[in-house]
Design a protein around this motif. Structure first.
Motif, PDB file in Angstrom:
ATOM      1  N   LEU A   1       0.833  -1.204   0.000  1.00  9.92           N
ATOM      2  CA  LEU A   1       0.000   0.000   0.000  1.00  9.92           C
ATOM      3  C   LEU A   1       0.865   1.250   0.000  1.00  9.92           C
ATOM      4  CD1 LEU A   1      -2.733   1.421   0.144  1.00  9.92           C
ATOM      5  CD2 LEU A   1      -2.642   1.140   2.643  1.00  9.92           C
ATOM      6  N   ALA A   2       1.868   1.277   0.864  1.00  8.59           N
ATOM      7  CA  ALA A   2       2.753   2.447   0.936  1.00  8.59           C
ATOM      8  C   ALA A   2       3.492   2.661  -0.376  1.00  8.59           C
ATOM      9  CB  ALA A   2       3.740   2.291   2.089  1.00  8.59           C
ATOM     10  N   ARG A   3       3.916   1.591  -1.014  1.00  8.86           N
ATOM     11  CA  ARG A   3       4.638   1.692  -2.291  1.00  8.86           C
ATOM     12  C   ARG A   3       3.764   2.296  -3.373  1.00  8.86           C
ATOM     13  NH1 ARG A   3       6.267   2.750  -6.416  1.00  8.86           N
ATOM     14  NH2 ARG A   3       7.669   1.677  -7.811  1.00  8.86           N
ATOM     15  N   TRP A   4       2.519   1.851  -3.440  1.00  9.14           N
ATOM     16  CA  TRP A   4       1.617   2.395  -4.458  1.00  9.14           C
ATOM     17  C   TRP A   4       1.238   3.847  -4.162  1.00  9.14           C
ATOM     18  CZ3 TRP A   4       0.853   0.902  -9.186  1.00  9.14           C
ATOM     19  CH2 TRP A   4       1.064  -0.424  -9.528  1.00  9.14           C
ATOM     20  N   LEU A   5       1.114   4.209  -2.898  1.00  9.46           N
ATOM     21  CA  LEU A   5       0.733   5.579  -2.566  1.00  9.46           C
ATOM     22  C   LEU A   5       1.889   6.557  -2.722  1.00  9.46           C
ATOM     23  CD1 LEU A   5      -1.626   5.054   0.508  1.00  9.46           C
ATOM     24  CD2 LEU A   5      -2.255   5.530  -1.862  1.00  9.46           C
TER      25      LEU A   5
END
Length: 168
Positions: free
Chosen positions: A11-15
Motif C-alpha cells: 500500500l505504501a509503495r503504491w501511494l
C-alpha cells in the motif's frame, strides 16, 4: 504486525510511488502501531495496520509532496475485475510476453491515477480487502468505497484503452 508487513509495504509503495519512501512510511507506521497497540480494540488487525499505513502515507505526502494529494472525478462507472486477474497459465513464450506487457500497462495505469483512486484499487484488487475492510481503512462509508472503486476501474479502463490505441 509482521504478518501484514507485505500488505503495508505494498500500500505504501503504491501511494508514495517510491520504494525507499514506502520503507520509511511503513517503518513510521509500524512505530505508530506499536506505540498505540494498547488502543487496538478491533478484531481485524490487518485493516487497523493498513489504516495506520494509509494515514502515515498521507501525512508524509502532505509534508513532502503536497501536490500529489489531488482528487479527480470520473463520470462513468464500470467493472474492471476481469482485466486485473490472470486467467489460465500457459507457458508458451508469446503468451508470457503478452502477460508481461499487459501487467506493465496495468501497473502504469494504476501509477498514473490520483492517490484516492490508486489506494482503493490497491486495497481491493491487489490486497483483496472486502468493501467493509476498505471502508474501515479509509474511514468512509461502504457506498463511497464502491463509488470510488467503480471510478478507479473506469480510469484504469480508459488508460488501458489509450495504451492499446498508442495514445499518451
Amino acid at each position: 504486525m509482521s504478518p501484514h508487513m507485505g500488505a503495508a509495504y505494498n500500500l505504501a509503495r503504491w501511494l508514495t510511488r517510491n520504494d525507499h519512501d514506502a520503507e520509511d512510511v511503513v517503518q513510521e507506521a509500524m512505530l505508530r502501531a506499536f506505540t498505540f497497540f494498547d488502543g487496538f480494540r478491533g478484531t481485524d488487525p490487518r485493516s487497523w495496520i493498513l489504516k495506520i499505513v494509509r494515514n502515515t502515507c498521507f501525512t508524509w505526502l502532505q509534508a513532502n509532496r503536497p501536490t500529489e494529494i489531488i482528487t479527480t472525478e470520473v463520470d462513468e462507472l464500470s467493472d474492471l475485475s476481469p482485466m486485473l486477474s490472470c486467467s489460465s497459465l500457459i507457458d508458451d513464450p508469446e503468451t508470457v510476453a503478452l502477460r508481461k506487457t499487459e501487467a506493465r500497462q496495468v501497473d502504469a495505469a494504476i501509477a498514473s491515477m490520483s492517490t484516492m483512486f490508486r489506494e482503493i484499487i490497491v486495497l481491493r484488487e491487489i490486497e483483496g480487502l472486502s468493501y467493509k475492510e476498505i471502508a474501515s481503512v479509509i474511514d468512509a462509508p461502504i457506498g463511497t468505497v464502491m463509488s470510488r472503486l467503480a471510478r478507479a476501474r473506469t480510469e484504469i479502463r480508459r488508460a488501458l484503452a489509450r495504451a492499446s490505441d498508442g495514445k499518451p
